[in-house]
Every structure is written in structure tokens, then in C-alpha cells.
Write an enzyme that holds these catalytic residues in place. Structure first.
Site, short mmCIF file in Angstrom:
data_model
loop_
_atom_site.label_atom_id
_atom_site.label_comp_id
_atom_site.label_asym_id
_atom_site.label_seq_id
_atom_site.Cartn_x
_atom_site.Cartn_y
_atom_site.Cartn_z
N THR A 1 12.73 -7.52 11.79
CA THR A 1 11.77 -8.51 12.19
C THR A 1 10.39 -7.57 12.20
O THR A 1 9.16 -8.25 12.47
CB THR A 1 11.97 -9.07 13.31
OG1 THR A 1 12.14 -7.97 14.30
CG2 THR A 1 13.23 -9.92 13.35
N GLY A 2 10.12 -6.22 11.92
CA GLY A 2 8.96 -5.58 11.93
C GLY A 2 8.30 -5.91 10.80
O GLY A 2 8.59 -6.76 9.82
N ILE B 1 14.25 4.97 5.98
CA ILE B 1 12.87 4.97 5.14
C ILE B 1 11.60 5.86 5.81
O ILE B 1 11.02 6.32 5.14
CB ILE B 1 12.26 3.59 4.84
CG1 ILE B 1 13.45 2.81 4.23
CG2 ILE B 1 11.12 3.69 3.92
CD1 ILE B 1 13.81 3.38 2.76
N GLU C 1 8.66 8.01 7.50
CA GLU C 1 8.09 8.93 7.28
C GLU C 1 7.53 9.48 8.70
O GLU C 1 7.03 8.88 9.42
CB GLU C 1 7.00 9.03 6.23
CG GLU C 1 6.04 10.51 6.11
CD GLU C 1 4.97 10.22 5.04
OE1 GLU C 1 4.77 9.17 4.66
OE2 GLU C 1 4.31 11.13 4.54
N TYR D 1 8.96 6.37 -9.44
CA TYR D 1 8.46 5.04 -9.93
C TYR D 1 7.79 5.36 -11.42
O TYR D 1 7.94 4.76 -12.31
CB TYR D 1 7.59 4.28 -9.14
CG TYR D 1 7.64 3.96 -7.63
CD1 TYR D 1 9.00 4.20 -7.23
CD2 TYR D 1 6.81 3.97 -6.68
CE1 TYR D 1 9.36 4.10 -5.82
CE2 TYR D 1 7.05 3.52 -5.53
CZ TYR D 1 8.34 3.82 -5.09
OH TYR D 1 8.67 3.55 -3.66
N GLU E 1 10.54 19.42 -6.13
CA GLU E 1 9.16 19.85 -5.79
C GLU E 1 9.18 21.19 -5.02
O GLU E 1 10.21 21.81 -4.93
CB GLU E 1 8.68 18.81 -4.46
CG GLU E 1 8.52 17.50 -4.83
CD GLU E 1 8.30 16.68 -3.51
OE1 GLU E 1 8.15 15.57 -3.55
OE2 GLU E 1 8.28 17.29 -2.30
N HIS F 1 4.31 15.79 1.87
CA HIS F 1 5.63 15.97 2.15
C HIS F 1 5.91 17.09 3.53
O HIS F 1 5.60 18.20 2.87
CB HIS F 1 6.52 16.19 1.06
CG HIS F 1 6.94 14.80 0.33
ND1 HIS F 1 7.48 14.93 -0.96
CD2 HIS F 1 6.70 13.48 0.72
CE1 HIS F 1 7.70 13.61 -1.31
NE2 HIS F 1 6.93 12.60 -0.26
#
Lengths: 382, 308
Positions: free
Chosen positions: B31-32, B112, B114, B177, B227, B265
Site C-alpha cells: 500500500t506504500g 528492492i 536501496e 535494462y 562492477e 552502489h
């Protein structure tokens, strides 16, 4: 967030770790007073967020309070340039005045969170006072490690094992292990990402204590350490990086002339690499993130453009949550704010990319549209 | 004491390549703002979202869907047999959410957020390994997507994907992506795209995902995008050398980053030689992967591999 040596030592003292006697001073008079209280010879150390201070002339042993004041006067207000700083150096606004010690052994102690073991690891070495990377490369057998299971935390036996391994005399093993346990407690409770004591020394009178100390508090955990926020010295940071930090954008200043505006850390690094591959140099790393709104983009681009080295700008956006048209409007606003004329190479994909390109082409700015990564690179070469 | 290299972890059998048509997704923090936005995008894509969890909102129905919202994960699993948890709970509370789903027996959790403090993740990672059979993907990751099964569990833009036989595993979101965009642009589809996340302390590794791709009959080749920072790519190289039966194209970004600076990151910071891009590239080439010359050549490199 890095903290100064004197702040690190104060935190360590709060956790019961013995530290050298001393005090911080922001004026020559204060330095003189601390030196007087300590009596005898003292060491005066510039407080900056960079290693290599000794070789750069930022540390001096003096024999009396007047000399302490004199050296402090000579160094306050200067920029200290060490191998860890850029050529412009970092400002010296305070010094730490400490007792001198009769050092009989220099050791190394550090704690960090290691990705491969996903654990806190304690690193110890008998080869203190040197660059630990160098020690690891040339004499790896002198690097000792203990991996900590978070269920039970660092155990006293692990501390003793490291202490014996560093060749400490039997009567010093327990004090050294005790210091490690206290440092571990500090490391966990204050959400440190790194703690380094180099050197950790053994003195002639049988003490084990840090002579230098570095602590880094994890930025992501600052929300639960409001009390530590005041330890931040923004003056030690690059002014543009500090501004970016304040608006919640990740910006790292580099020394090239191509400003880079990208969303996502991986794509931002890839973009920097591509710029480098065609013989140009990136001026910055900038990840505007996925959730940025127009105002934040405007502010972030404003920071990017206020770097006088920036002569042109590469925009590489893969729109997802971030809409390209919104980004384009923020970008144009920042160009208006700064009156910049730096030409743009723009590559936009994803959400509302066509609208974004339109906003830019109608803006009157000097825009080259690129469709692929390689096109963008070639546009910079030419 | 945890083992230095980490044991090969056995998980409950989930699905062939982590998610598929049978995946039953539960969204924590549904619901956020972020949770509701992305849940709708996942559902539009075709993902089978069966439950949401927000403490205090139990008994309601999510937005204009028929997805029931529960107060606890335990109750949601009991009622809906959810078997994947997509977690949108904000960073300060994420560790709690991960453990809640693991304790409810969910085999795959995908946080998810961060910015979860590493000191929260160290004990969580240890707990999941030692006391549960739950696999964690992330945190600080875009999630994963299996286009052929119309199953999107994350925040990636669904429309750029197409079904096919190339697997992607990456530490980065938008760069994944980019890879997908290049592949789809050349008409090359993807089996599953997995973002393992950019944090130093995370769950699923390159090796875990490579092992799954290696055994997956729907995957013919793999793109690995790493990375600077850490040694996860070197561990991947060792696995590829020893066990990988399928061609792998590899890209490491961050060669131009200065040491000691965190590149966005939390995990992307060069501290020590092993974290440098050239060391990783060297290890991956020695393992027999095809190096992707620049980030613009991801699609072309795979096209060449598949053409052989």
C-alpha cells in the site's frame, strides 16, 4: 561519513578503549594550553580526512608549548596535500595535540564488513605503521584475520588468537584482546563501515593503544545516529559533493571535462567508461536515481554545471520510473539558472523519451541527439 | 564461524529459473507509494500477484484489483499459498520484512530497497543461510523477470523485454535494462534477467544464478555484468571455468572510477587490488568468457556468440 582522528579517539574512549592523552585545538593558543597541560614534548597532528599526513608535513613532534603553538599557527588555515587528496588538498582547521610515547612495537588493526563472507572481519598484523595493501602484497603471512559470526559476536578467544599471532608478550595478550572486543562493540553499535588503527602501538610502559585512528560511519545508517551527524565536517568534502549530499543525490567529482548525467549507478559507471574509451575524460559520476523529481534534477544539474572544468555534457538516461520529459525540463531549467552554454550529447530511452528529446530540441540549447551508446561515444570523440 | 568461501547452499526447489507462470507473488509494503505503483506494473505485465501485506491494512483489497491485503506474511501465505515475496518496505524496516517472509516459509524473497544498513544485513544473511531454506535476491536490486512466463518481480520496465534464450545476471539495474534494450533491439530474447543488487552484503550471488542458468534448458547463453568492488566476479570466474557449459559474455564497469570513492552502489568501491575492473576482466577472460568491449556492444557480442 568519515570522522576526524580526534573524534574517532573520543568515540573509542567512550567505549573504554585506552587512547593517548591529548586534546583538539582550533587556535595556536588552545594548542599551547593543551601542550602545557600535557607537559614535556607533544605531537601536533593536522586533523584532515586523509591519510599520509606525516609525509605531507602535517604532523610534528615538538618539545614545548611554544613550539606547539608555532607549528599550529603555521599549519592552520592551509590546505594539506597528501597522496590521498587531490592537488588542491584539504583544509586544516584543527589540530590534535597529544602526549608522545615510547613506542616499542607498531601493529595494525582494522574491522570491516567483507562482501565475500558477508560478515564483519577483523584484520590484524604485526606489520603496523605501513601501508597494509603493501604488506598484504609482499608478506601475506603477516596478515591475520578473524571472521565474526553475528549470532555470537567477536569472541575473546578470537582476540587472543590474533594477539598471540601478532607476537605480543603474554601479559599484553589480554589487554589487546579486550581492546578488540571494545572496538567491535563500537563498530556494531555505531554502524561503522570501517575502523582502522594504524599503528596500534605497544609502549615502553606496557600499554596497548591507538596512535592513529580512522572510523567511517555508514551513511545508510545515519538515520539512527542523529548524535553522530554533528561529527560531519563538510569542509573536508569537495564543495560540490557536499552540496549534492545535502540534496540527496550521489555525485563524485572527477578531473575531466565531460559532465555526465545518468540514472543508475551501473549505467553511470558504464557511461564514464565509454567517455574514457573515446579518449575524453569524465568530470563526474552522477546518479540522479529513479525517484528524482524535476526540482532535484534541476539542482543536481546545477551542481554538475557549476564545476568550471565542465566543457560539455553527456546525458544518458534509461527512463523507467524516471520520465525523460521531466528530466529534460529539469535540465533546461538548470542551464537557464547557470547560464551555461556547454554543448549536450543526449541519449534518452524508455519512458517518454520522445517528449524528452522534444523539450531539449525546443530549448535552444546546443543539443546533439544520440540513439545508441556507441553513437553517444562517437559524438564526444568528434 | 562462517566458512570463508561460503558453502553451496541448498534451497527448497522453487521454480526452474527462480520465477515462472506458477510463481505466486506476495508484495510486502503493497500500500506504500512505491509498492502500489510497481505492483500495478507487475500485474499489467501478467505477473500473478496473490497477496499484499501491510500491517494495519489487513482485510482490505489492494487498489482496483482483487488482491487481498493481510496484516502478516504468515496469514497471507496460509490463505494464498504465496511462494515469492517482493519487498518494497523502506530500508530502515527492510531487515524485519525479509525475516518475516523467511519465517513464513517463502522460498524466494526479493528486497528492492536501496540503503539498508549493512549491519542489518549481516545477521539477516547469516540467519537465512543457517536457519531457513529461503533464497534472498538483493537487496538494492531491480528484481527479476522471466519474459516467456510473463512473470515480472521487480521494478524493471516490462515493455523492453522479449521472450528468448539469453540469461542476464547483473549487479546493476539500469545497466541491465540497457543490456535488455540492446538484445531486444537485435531480436534476441531473454529467458530470465536477474539483478543481484549493488550492496556489499547481499543474498544470491553471480555463482548461484550461473548455476541455475547452467541447468536451465531454456537458456543458451548468459550475459554477466559486474562492477568494481568486492570479489563476486572473481568467484563467478572460478565457477565458469570449472562448471559452466554455456557461453558467457562478460562486462565489468567502473574501470574509469578512482579508488576509494563509492560509485553510488554501496558495494562499488575499489578498496584493494581485487576490486579493480582490470583484475575482474582478467579473471573472467581467463575463465573463457567473451569480453564485451564496451557497454555499447552487449547485444553485438551475444549476437556473435549465438551466430557461431
Amino acid at each position: 561519513m568519515k570522522v576526524h582522528e580526534y573524534q574517532a579517539k573520543a568515540l573509542m574512549a567512550k567505549f573504554g578503549i585506552p587512547v593517548p592523552k591529548g586534546g583538539v585545538a582550533a587556535t595556536p593558543d588552545e594548542a599551547k594550553k593543551v601542550a602545557k597541560d600535557l607537559g614535556g614534548s607533544v605531537v601536533v597532528k593536522a586533523q584532515v580526512h586523509a591519510g599520509g599526513r606525516g609525509k605531507a608535513g602535517g604532523v610534528k613532534v615538538v618539545s614545548n608549548p611554544d613550539e606547539a603553538a608555532e607549528f599550529t599557527k603555521s599549519i592552520l588555515g592551509t590546505q594539506l596535500v597528501t597522496f590521498q587528496t587531490g592537488p588542491e588538498g584539504v583544509p586544516v582547521t584543527s589540530v590534535l595535540v597529544e602526549e608522545t610515547m615510547n613506542i616499542v612495537k607498531e601493529l595494525y588493526l582494522a574491522m570491516l564488513i567483507e562482501p565475500s563472507t558477508r560478515s564483519i572481519v577483523v584484520i590484524a598484523s604485526e606489520a603496523g605503521g605501513m601501508d597494509i595493501e603493501e604488506v598484504a602484497a609482499t608478506t601475506p603471512e603477516k596478515i591475520l584475520r578473524a571472521v565474526v559470526d553475528p549470532t555470537v559476536g567477536l569472541q575473546p578467544y578470537q582476540g587472543r588468537q590474533l594477539a598471540y599471532g601478532m607476537g605480543l608478550a603474554p601479559e599484553l595478550v589480554r589487554p589487546a584482546a579486550d581492546l578488540m572486543l571494545k572496538l567491535y562493540k563500537l563498530f556494531v553499535e555505531k554502524d561503522c563501515s570501517q575502523a582502522e588503527i594504524n599503528p596500534l602501538v605497544v609502549t615502553g610502559d606496557g600499554r596497548v593503544l591507538p596512535v592513529d585512528a580512522k572510523l567511517t560511519i555508514d551513511d545508510d545508517a545515519m538515520f539512527r545516529h542523529k548524535d553522530l551527524a554533528e561529527l560531519r565536517d563538510a569542509g573536508q568534502e569537495d564543495p560540490l559533493e557536499a552540496q549534492a549530499h545535502d540534496i540527496g543525490v550521489i555525485y563524485v567529482r572527477l578531473d575531466g571535462d565531460v559532465g555526465c548525467l545518468v540514472n543508475g549507478a551501473g549505467l553511470a559507471m558504464a557511461t564514464m567508461d565509454v567517455v574514457t574509451n573515446v579518449g575524453a575524460k569524465p568530470a563526474n559520476f552522477l546518479d540522479v536515481g529513479g525517484g528524482a523529481d524535476e526540482e532535484r534534477i534541476r539542482a543536481a544539474v546545477g551542481i554538475l554545471l557549476s564545476d568550471p572544468n565542465v566543457k560539455r555534457v553527456l546525458v544518458n538516461i534509461f527512463g523507467g520510473i524516471l520520465r525523460c520529459d521531466m528530466l529534460a525540463r529539469g535540465l533546461v531549467a538548470a542551464y537557464e539558472d547557470t547560464k551555461s552554454t556547454a554543448p549536450l550529447v543526449v541519449r534518452m530511452l524508455g519512458t517518454n523519451a520522445e517528449e524528452g528529446r522534444q523539450v531539449l530540441s525546443e530549448s535552444g540549447l546546443n543539443v546533439t541527439i544520440a540513439h545508441t551508446f556507441n553513437d553517444a561515444a562517437e559524438a564526444l570523440r568528434g | 564461524m562462517p566458512q570463508e568461501s561460503g558453502p553451496v547452499r541448498e534451497y527448497k526447489k522453487t521454480m526452474s529459473i527462480l520465477v515462472n507462470k506458477d510463481s505466486r507473488i506476495l508484495v510486502q509494503g503493497i500500500t506504500g507509494k512505491e509498492g502500489s505503483f510497481h505492483t500495478l506494473r507487475c500485474m499489467e505485465y501478467g505477473t500473478n500477484v496473490v497477496a499484499g501485506v501491510t500491517p494495519g491494512r489487513g482485510g482490505s483489497i489492494f487498489a482496483e484489483t482483487s488482491v487481498p491485503v493481510f496484516n502478516t506474511v504468515e496469514e497471507a501465505v496460509r490463505e494464498t499459498k504465496a511462494n515469492v515475496a517482493l519487498i518494497f518496505v523502506p530500508a530502515p524496516f527492510a531487515a524485519d520484512a525479509i525475516v518475516e517472509s523467511a519465517d513464513a516459509g517463502i522460498p524466494l524473497v526479493v528486497p528492492i530497497a536501496e540503503g539498508i544498513p549493512p549491519h542489518d544485513m549481516v545477521p539477516v544473511a547469516r540467519y537465512l543461510d543457517a536457519s531457513t531454506s529461503t533464497r534472498m535476491l538483493g537487496p538494492n536490486c531491480p528484481g527479476l523477470i522471466s519474459p516467456g512466463d510473463k512473470c515480472k518481480v521487480g521494478i524493471m520496465p516490462g515493455a523492453i523485454h522479449m521472450a528468448g534464450k539469453v540469461g542476464i545476471v547483473s549487479r546493476s539495474g539500469t545497466l541491465t535494462y540497457e543490456a535488455v534494450g540492446q538484445l531486444s533491439g537485435l531480436g534476441i530474447g531473454q529467458s530470465t534477467c536477474v539483478g543481484i543488487g549493488g550492496d556489499p552484503v547481499s543474498g544470491t550471488t553471480f555463482v548461484d544464478v550461473l548455476r541455475l542458468f547452467n541447468e536451465d534448458t531454456d537458456t543458451d547463453a548468459v550475459v554477466l555484468i559486474g562492477e568494481i568492488g568486492g570479489t563476486k566476479e572473481q568467484e563467478a570466474a572460478e565457477f565458469i571455468k570449472a562448471e559452466m557449459k554455456k557461453p558467457v559474455a562478460s562486462l565489468i564497469v567502473g574501470a574509469s572510477a578512482p579508488p576509494g570513492k563509492r560509485m553510488g552502489h554501496a558495494g562499488a568501491i575499489i578498496s584493494g587490488a581485487a576490486g579493480r575492473a582490470d583484475e575482474k576482466v582478467k579473471a573472467l577472460i581467463a575463465a573463457g568468457t567473451s569480453p564485451i568491449p564496451t557497454p555499447g556492444d552487449i547485444g553485438a557480442t551475444i549476437q556473435e556468440i549465438l551466430g557461431k
